[in-house]
Design an enzyme around this catalytic site. Structure first.
Site, PDB file in Angstrom:
ATOM      1  N   SER A 194       0.825  -1.214   0.000  1.00  0.00           N
ATOM      2  CA  SER A 194       0.000   0.000   0.000  1.00  0.00           C
ATOM      3  C   SER A 194       0.860   1.267   0.000  1.00  0.00           C
ATOM      4  CB  SER A 194      -0.916   0.009   1.225  1.00  0.00           C
ATOM      5  OG  SER A 194      -1.799  -1.067   1.144  1.00  0.00           O
ATOM      6  N   TRP A 195       2.001   1.173   0.651  1.00  0.00           N
ATOM      7  CA  TRP A 195       2.894   2.331   0.726  1.00  0.00           C
ATOM      8  C   TRP A 195       3.222   2.887  -0.662  1.00  0.00           C
ATOM      9  CZ3 TRP A 195       4.664   5.583   4.244  1.00  0.00           C
ATOM     10  CH2 TRP A 195       5.816   6.313   3.976  1.00  0.00           C
ATOM     11  N   GLU A 196       3.332   1.999  -1.639  1.00  0.00           N
ATOM     12  CA  GLU A 196       3.732   2.408  -2.986  1.00  0.00           C
ATOM     13  C   GLU A 196       2.549   2.891  -3.841  1.00  0.00           C
ATOM     14  OE1 GLU A 196       5.031  -0.446  -1.548  1.00  0.00           O
ATOM     15  OE2 GLU A 196       6.980   0.524  -1.239  1.00  0.00           O
ATOM     16  N   ILE A 220      -3.504  -4.405   7.502  1.00  0.00           N
ATOM     17  CA  ILE A 220      -4.091  -5.088   8.659  1.00  0.00           C
ATOM     18  C   ILE A 220      -3.311  -4.669   9.903  1.00  0.00           C
ATOM     19  CG2 ILE A 220      -4.630  -7.329   9.673  1.00  0.00           C
ATOM     20  CD1 ILE A 220      -4.930  -8.399   6.843  1.00  0.00           C
ATOM     21  N   HIS A 226       3.922   0.137  12.510  1.00  0.00           N
ATOM     22  CA  HIS A 226       3.686   1.547  12.166  1.00  0.00           C
ATOM     23  C   HIS A 226       2.411   1.693  11.319  1.00  0.00           C
ATOM     24  CE1 HIS A 226       7.762   1.637  13.511  1.00  0.00           C
ATOM     25  NE2 HIS A 226       8.216   1.032  12.429  1.00  0.00           N
ATOM     26  N   PHE A 251     -10.800   5.567  -3.359  1.00  0.00           N
ATOM     27  CA  PHE A 251      -9.997   5.019  -2.262  1.00  0.00           C
ATOM     28  C   PHE A 251     -10.503   3.636  -1.885  1.00  0.00           C
ATOM     29  CE2 PHE A 251      -8.559   4.719   2.155  1.00  0.00           C
ATOM     30  CZ  PHE A 251      -7.247   5.147   2.026  1.00  0.00           C
ATOM     31  N   ARG A 265     -14.856  -7.583   4.009  1.00  0.00           N
ATOM     32  CA  ARG A 265     -14.993  -6.375   3.190  1.00  0.00           C
ATOM     33  C   ARG A 265     -14.555  -6.598   1.743  1.00  0.00           C
ATOM     34  NH1 ARG A 265     -12.567  -1.977   7.446  1.00  0.00           N
ATOM     35  NH2 ARG A 265     -13.965  -2.518   9.148  1.00  0.00           N
TER      36      ARG A 265
HETATM   37  C1  DLZ Z   1       5.733  -3.744   5.319  1.00  0.00           C
HETATM   38  C2  DLZ Z   1       4.252  -3.878   5.221  1.00  0.00           C
HETATM   39  C3  DLZ Z   1       3.526  -4.327   6.324  1.00  0.00           C
HETATM   40  C4  DLZ Z   1       4.186  -4.680   7.620  1.00  0.00           C
HETATM   41  N1  DLZ Z   1       2.201  -4.496   6.273  1.00  0.00           N
HETATM   42  C5  DLZ Z   1       1.560  -4.179   5.108  1.00  0.00           C
HETATM   43  C6  DLZ Z   1       0.148  -4.305   5.003  1.00  0.00           C
HETATM   44  O1  DLZ Z   1      -0.554  -4.745   5.917  1.00  0.00           O
HETATM   45  N2  DLZ Z   1      -0.431  -3.961   3.827  1.00  0.00           N
HETATM   46  C7  DLZ Z   1       0.272  -3.468   2.771  1.00  0.00           C
HETATM   47  O2  DLZ Z   1      -0.336  -3.145   1.725  1.00  0.00           O
HETATM   48  N3  DLZ Z   1       1.585  -3.361   2.847  1.00  0.00           N
HETATM   49  C8  DLZ Z   1       2.253  -3.702   3.972  1.00  0.00           C
HETATM   50  N4  DLZ Z   1       3.596  -3.577   4.051  1.00  0.00           N
HETATM   51  C9  DLZ Z   1       4.338  -3.204   2.831  1.00  0.00           C
HETATM   52  C10 DLZ Z   1       4.490  -1.720   2.615  1.00  0.00           C
HETATM   53  O3  DLZ Z   1       3.282  -1.178   2.144  1.00  0.00           O
HETATM   54  C11 DLZ Z   1       5.614  -1.471   1.567  1.00  0.00           C
HETATM   55  O4  DLZ Z   1       5.298  -2.156   0.384  1.00  0.00           O
HETATM   56  C12 DLZ Z   1       6.955  -1.912   2.046  1.00  0.00           C
HETATM   57  O5  DLZ Z   1       7.280  -1.305   3.265  1.00  0.00           O
HETATM   58  C13 DLZ Z   1       8.060  -1.552   1.027  1.00  0.00           C
HETATM   59  O6  DLZ Z   1       8.167  -0.153   0.850  1.00  0.00           O
END
Ligand code: DLZ
Length: 296
Positions: A194-196, A220, A226, A251, A265
């Site tokens: 999701s971060w990306e 989750i 974090h 979203f 969901r």
């Molecule tokens: C690292 C991580 C963790 C711990 N949990 C999730 C999650 O629950 N859902 C999700 O989409 N992505 C998770 N990630 C990955 C981060 O979003 C990201 O892809 C990594 O930290 C690499 O930058």
């Protein structure tokens, strides 16, 4: 203060009462709070089953009546569908017309509406009607349509928690294709997590090739270090991309306490949030087009 109008219709037999309750239920009326009273010394037992409608009128008429067949008029939308349902109920529940039940064809009235009358039990008539102009009385609002014909979409989907995000993707594709989007007008981009999502969404939106971007991911709490920090940044990034590019972003990033909640969901129990996100994307893309097409 006046609150509502109740029209009381006495019914002469228990069988007729049950028939009428069945008929009005079949037509989709909202049931009100019913009541049952035991027999009192002076009178027999009685019961009432109210049916609710959002609007009521007490109307005095001097001159030609709206219809001659009954003084009970029910305004509806989709009159043809109501007529079909009434006909179906009659076919199933009542005997031939000779037994005193009947239904008329839908006819135009002298007051710019269409109407039919039905007699579900002998001696009881009700008329259903709708305005010929379906927009009459409707608030004038600018709203997006749910047709995706001719539109292009980008879907950004995270691979993390793929068991969930693949379901979201299927839901989103289902919504787009069922709304007449073309397969080759849908670009799916996969990102690690999701971060990306915001970075990819932003780049896709900036190409100017897409009417909307749909973002799909799943965070989750229990499994994500974090969690709050990641979630806030993902939400902020997607919002920022939407505001800065002007392209609607839907979203569809789930934030759940447990995997079980995420599965629910993603379509297991309730709706599929991917489907809902895609529907929002279509609506917003349509609305954006309408707003852009308006004169200042
Ligand atoms: C690292 C991580 C963790 C711990 N949990 C999730 C999650 O629950 N859902 C999700 O989409 N992505 C998770 N990630 C990955 C981060 O979003 C990201 O892809 C990594 O930290 C690499 O930058």
């Amino acid at each position: 203060m006046i609150k509502g109008i109740t029209v009381i219709r006495p019914v002469t037999s228990a069988a007729d009462f049950d028939e009428l309750v069945s008929f009005f239920s079949a037509l989709g009326f909202e049931p009100g709070r019913g009541w049952d009273e035991p027999a009192r010394r002076a009178g027999a037992a009685s019961r009432g089953r109210p049916f609710l409608a959002p609007l009521g009128n007490l109307e005095f008429v001097d001159g030609e009546l709206p219809t001659l067949n009954t003084d009970l008029l029910i305004e509806v939308t989709a009159l043809d569908a109501v007529h079909q349902m009434a006909q179906r109920w009659l076919d199933k529940n009542s005997g031939p017309e000779a037994a005193g039940t009947s239904i008329t064809r839908i006819e135009d009235t002298h007051w710019k509406s269409r109407l039919f009358t039905v007699q579900p039990i002998p001696g009881f008539s009700v008329a259903f009607w709708e305005w010929q102009d379906p927009l009459r009385g409707k608030a004038i609002a600018l709203e997006g349509d749910l047709s995706a014909a001719g539109m292009s979409f980008a879907i950004v989907v995270a691979r993390w928690n793929a068991v969930i995000t693949e379901r979201l993707l299927q839901g989103a594709l289902d919504a787009l294709l069922r709304s007449d989007a073309q397969r080759d007008h849908i670009q799916v981009a996969r990102v690690p997590g999701s971060w990306e999502i915001p970075a990819a969404a932003r780049q896709l939106a900036a190409t100017g090739k897409f009417d909307a971007v749909i973002t799909l991911g799943c965070l989750i709490r229990g499994e994500t270090a974090h969690y709050e920090a990641i979630y806030n940044e993902v939400a902020r990034g997607i919002g920022q991309s939407q505001q800065e590019t002007g392209v609607p972003h839907a979203f569809g990033v789930l934030t759940c306490e447990t995997l079980e909640q995420a599965l629910d969901r993603a379509g297991l129990k309730g709706g599929n949030k991917g489907f809902e996100a895609a529907a929002a994307a279509i609506e917003m893309a349509s609305l954006r087009g309408k707003i852009a097409g308006q004169r200042a």
